[in-house]
Design a protein around this motif. Sequence first.
Motif, PDB file in Angstrom:
ATOM      1  N   ASP A  81     -27.670   8.796 -15.436  1.00 39.35           N
ATOM      2  CA  ASP A  81     -27.766   9.207 -13.869  1.00 39.35           C
ATOM      3  C   ASP A  81     -28.302  10.833 -13.871  1.00 39.35           C
ATOM      4  O   ASP A  81     -29.015  11.066 -13.163  1.00 39.35           O
ATOM      5  CB  ASP A  81     -26.359   9.183 -13.035  1.00 39.35           C
ATOM      6  CG  ASP A  81     -26.029   8.090 -12.561  1.00 39.35           C
ATOM      7  OD1 ASP A  81     -26.778   7.144 -12.671  1.00 39.35           O
ATOM      8  OD2 ASP A  81     -24.886   7.885 -12.200  1.00 39.35           O
ATOM      9  N   GLY A  82     -27.877  11.384 -15.227  1.00 35.49           N
ATOM     10  CA  GLY A  82     -28.226  12.861 -15.367  1.00 35.49           C
ATOM     11  C   GLY A  82     -29.990  12.647 -15.765  1.00 35.49           C
ATOM     12  O   GLY A  82     -30.679  13.557 -15.361  1.00 35.49           O
ATOM     13  N   ARG A  84     -31.985  10.403 -14.786  1.00 35.28           N
ATOM     14  CA  ARG A  84     -32.719  10.176 -13.665  1.00 35.28           C
ATOM     15  C   ARG A  84     -32.894  11.331 -12.664  1.00 35.28           C
ATOM     16  O   ARG A  84     -33.968  11.461 -12.164  1.00 35.28           O
ATOM     17  CB  ARG A  84     -31.890   8.913 -12.759  1.00 35.28           C
ATOM     18  CG  ARG A  84     -32.631   8.401 -11.446  1.00 35.28           C
ATOM     19  CD  ARG A  84     -31.928   7.477 -10.692  1.00 35.28           C
ATOM     20  NE  ARG A  84     -30.931   6.596 -11.499  1.00 35.28           N
ATOM     21  CZ  ARG A  84     -31.073   5.557 -11.444  1.00 35.28           C
ATOM     22  NH1 ARG A  84     -32.106   4.909 -10.724  1.00 35.28           N
ATOM     23  NH2 ARG A  84     -30.260   4.791 -11.883  1.00 35.28           N
ATOM     24  N   GLY A  85     -31.980  12.314 -12.689  1.00 39.08           N
ATOM     25  CA  GLY A  85     -31.752  13.511 -11.901  1.00 39.08           C
ATOM     26  C   GLY A  85     -32.864  14.561 -12.214  1.00 39.08           C
ATOM     27  O   GLY A  85     -33.279  15.238 -11.547  1.00 39.08           O
ATOM     28  N   ASP A  88     -35.949  14.153 -10.153  1.00 37.67           N
ATOM     29  CA  ASP A  88     -35.972  14.311  -8.623  1.00 37.67           C
ATOM     30  C   ASP A  88     -36.957  15.003  -7.979  1.00 37.67           C
ATOM     31  O   ASP A  88     -36.972  14.784  -6.763  1.00 37.67           O
ATOM     32  CB  ASP A  88     -34.370  14.765  -8.094  1.00 37.67           C
ATOM     33  CG  ASP A  88     -33.339  13.531  -8.183  1.00 37.67           C
ATOM     34  OD1 ASP A  88     -33.892  12.417  -8.672  1.00 37.67           O
ATOM     35  OD2 ASP A  88     -32.256  13.825  -8.242  1.00 37.67           O
ATOM     36  N   ASP A  89     -37.201  16.122  -8.520  1.00 37.12           N
ATOM     37  CA  ASP A  89     -38.096  17.425  -8.022  1.00 37.12           C
ATOM     38  C   ASP A  89     -39.539  16.937  -8.123  1.00 37.12           C
ATOM     39  O   ASP A  89     -40.459  17.986  -8.181  1.00 37.12           O
ATOM     40  CB  ASP A  89     -37.600  18.585  -8.224  1.00 37.12           C
ATOM     41  CG  ASP A  89     -36.399  19.030  -7.997  1.00 37.12           C
ATOM     42  OD1 ASP A  89     -36.058  18.576  -6.692  1.00 37.12           O
ATOM     43  OD2 ASP A  89     -35.403  19.870  -8.466  1.00 37.12           O
ATOM     44  N   ASP A 161     -19.367   8.477  -3.044  1.00 38.14           N
ATOM     45  CA  ASP A 161     -20.516   8.484  -3.808  1.00 38.14           C
ATOM     46  C   ASP A 161     -21.580   7.401  -3.103  1.00 38.14           C
ATOM     47  O   ASP A 161     -22.654   7.346  -3.511  1.00 38.14           O
ATOM     48  CB  ASP A 161     -20.438   8.201  -5.397  1.00 38.14           C
ATOM     49  CG  ASP A 161     -19.788   6.765  -5.314  1.00 38.14           C
ATOM     50  OD1 ASP A 161     -18.746   6.244  -4.594  1.00 38.14           O
ATOM     51  OD2 ASP A 161     -19.808   6.246  -6.565  1.00 38.14           O
ATOM     52  N   GLN A 276     -25.360   7.895  -4.441  1.00 38.98           N
ATOM     53  CA  GLN A 276     -25.632   9.481  -4.484  1.00 38.98           C
ATOM     54  C   GLN A 276     -26.623   9.669  -5.619  1.00 38.98           C
ATOM     55  O   GLN A 276     -27.606  10.605  -5.340  1.00 38.98           O
ATOM     56  CB  GLN A 276     -24.597  10.460  -4.665  1.00 38.98           C
ATOM     57  CG  GLN A 276     -23.702   9.998  -6.054  1.00 38.98           C
ATOM     58  CD  GLN A 276     -22.616  10.750  -6.494  1.00 38.98           C
ATOM     59  OE1 GLN A 276     -22.199  11.468  -5.297  1.00 38.98           O
ATOM     60  NE2 GLN A 276     -22.129  11.050  -7.462  1.00 38.98           N
ATOM     61  N   ARG A 277     -26.819   8.733  -6.725  1.00 45.05           N
ATOM     62  CA  ARG A 277     -27.858   9.125  -7.728  1.00 45.05           C
ATOM     63  C   ARG A 277     -29.121   9.122  -7.076  1.00 45.05           C
ATOM     64  O   ARG A 277     -30.142   9.336  -7.750  1.00 45.05           O
ATOM     65  CB  ARG A 277     -27.776   8.341  -8.899  1.00 45.05           C
ATOM     66  CG  ARG A 277     -28.012   6.582  -8.602  1.00 45.05           C
ATOM     67  CD  ARG A 277     -28.016   6.024 -10.124  1.00 45.05           C
ATOM     68  NE  ARG A 277     -26.610   5.761 -10.471  1.00 45.05           N
ATOM     69  CZ  ARG A 277     -25.939   4.701 -10.186  1.00 45.05           C
ATOM     70  NH1 ARG A 277     -26.457   3.739  -9.407  1.00 45.05           N
ATOM     71  NH2 ARG A 277     -24.697   4.601 -10.752  1.00 45.05           N
ATOM     72  N   SER A 278     -29.358   8.210  -6.046  1.00 36.84           N
ATOM     73  CA  SER A 278     -30.705   7.857  -5.430  1.00 36.84           C
ATOM     74  C   SER A 278     -31.061   8.818  -4.428  1.00 36.84           C
ATOM     75  O   SER A 278     -32.190   8.812  -3.771  1.00 36.84           O
ATOM     76  CB  SER A 278     -30.637   6.256  -4.849  1.00 36.84           C
ATOM     77  OG  SER A 278     -30.596   5.514  -6.015  1.00 36.84           O
ATOM     78  N   ASN A 280     -31.694  12.107  -3.850  1.00 37.02           N
ATOM     79  CA  ASN A 280     -32.840  12.846  -3.792  1.00 37.02           C
ATOM     80  C   ASN A 280     -34.027  12.402  -4.411  1.00 37.02           C
ATOM     81  O   ASN A 280     -35.003  13.159  -4.921  1.00 37.02           O
ATOM     82  CB  ASN A 280     -32.160  14.026  -4.619  1.00 37.02           C
ATOM     83  CG  ASN A 280     -31.281  14.964  -3.643  1.00 37.02           C
ATOM     84  OD1 ASN A 280     -31.463  14.663  -2.510  1.00 37.02           O
ATOM     85  ND2 ASN A 280     -30.132  15.389  -4.121  1.00 37.02           N
ATOM     86  N   ASP A 281     -34.066  11.070  -5.112  1.00 37.01           N
ATOM     87  CA  ASP A 281     -35.088  10.676  -5.572  1.00 37.01           C
ATOM     88  C   ASP A 281     -36.297  10.369  -4.854  1.00 37.01           C
ATOM     89  O   ASP A 281     -36.127   9.629  -3.623  1.00 37.01           O
ATOM     90  CB  ASP A 281     -34.863   9.215  -6.460  1.00 37.01           C
ATOM     91  CG  ASP A 281     -36.075   8.722  -7.045  1.00 37.01           C
ATOM     92  OD1 ASP A 281     -36.782   7.801  -6.462  1.00 37.01           O
ATOM     93  OD2 ASP A 281     -36.378   8.935  -8.161  1.00 37.01           O
TER      94      ASP A 281
END
Length: 300
Positions: A81-82, A84-85, A88-89, A161, A276-278, A280-281
């Motif tokens: 998850d980290g 993947r994050g 996000d930007d 989550d 929640q991991r998705s 801000n993708d």
Amino acid sequence: MSKIDFTDLDGKVLRTFLIILQENSVSKAADRLGVTQSAISHTLAKLRRVLGDPLFVRSGHGLMPTERALSLKEPVQIVLDGMRGLTDDRPFDPLAEEINIQIAANDMPRELIFPSLLQTTRREGVRLRLSFIPSGVPHADLLRNDRCQLMLTPLPPDGPDIFQKRVLISPLMIYYDADQRSPPDSWRAYCQADHVEVRFADGRSSRAVMRGVDQSQIRSPTVILPHFNAIPSFVKGSDLISTDTALMKCGPLAALECAPLPFECEPVAIYMVWHQRSANDPAHRWLRNRIEAIAGKLQE
């Protein structure tokens, strides 16, 4: 100094570990990842060497995780998850990425929304790949374990989550064959009718969406089916009825007549649900917006 290099544990290796853990099978993990069994076995050998543990042992026709493997499940998911994050930007152009997503949805939302979505985006040149699993009455672990990245369901799972947004709302209707019968005109007649019902793999019933009525008075179903697409084959030519959303008339139950329920019952909402991991993708957010736009047109 140890000769083991922890950097051998890249994202693909860690994802493979989690999928083997979920499937308890090299062959099933290979099918999910679209690779050969030998590739999975090679990755598993690397994991065993780096982590110093067998991780999985043979048990019958499958694999059983060791205590070490089970203890690694949450830390590995956090690492993935980290990773993947980190993206996000990123600048997002749907024409520049291949977008792959696994979706948990039953017949109605799948057939109402996603054919249109795929056709439209393909015309635009977007490389969108969709795969589906039945949601039944979905559990949050489907999202937490990354078995899917999105759900469409009237019965959204809950959790701190888990994110959700309502995209559709529809009243419940009675579906029947007008050549064989009239729809029930009272609560008593409805309860005494012969019903077709969908029951999911976990044993829960599609009647779970009927709220505000005493279901104990309704006759036990004459036919129990695993999915909604099978309903018309049993209702056509019979006096059976099925209770489903009005939106089903645009999808799996288009061949049947429908009429309002002869009693008060809350309408059914369909929710889009994600982890929640998705949240801000940018690709996931783009897809959610496209789904919401199609759903909005269906409600017009």
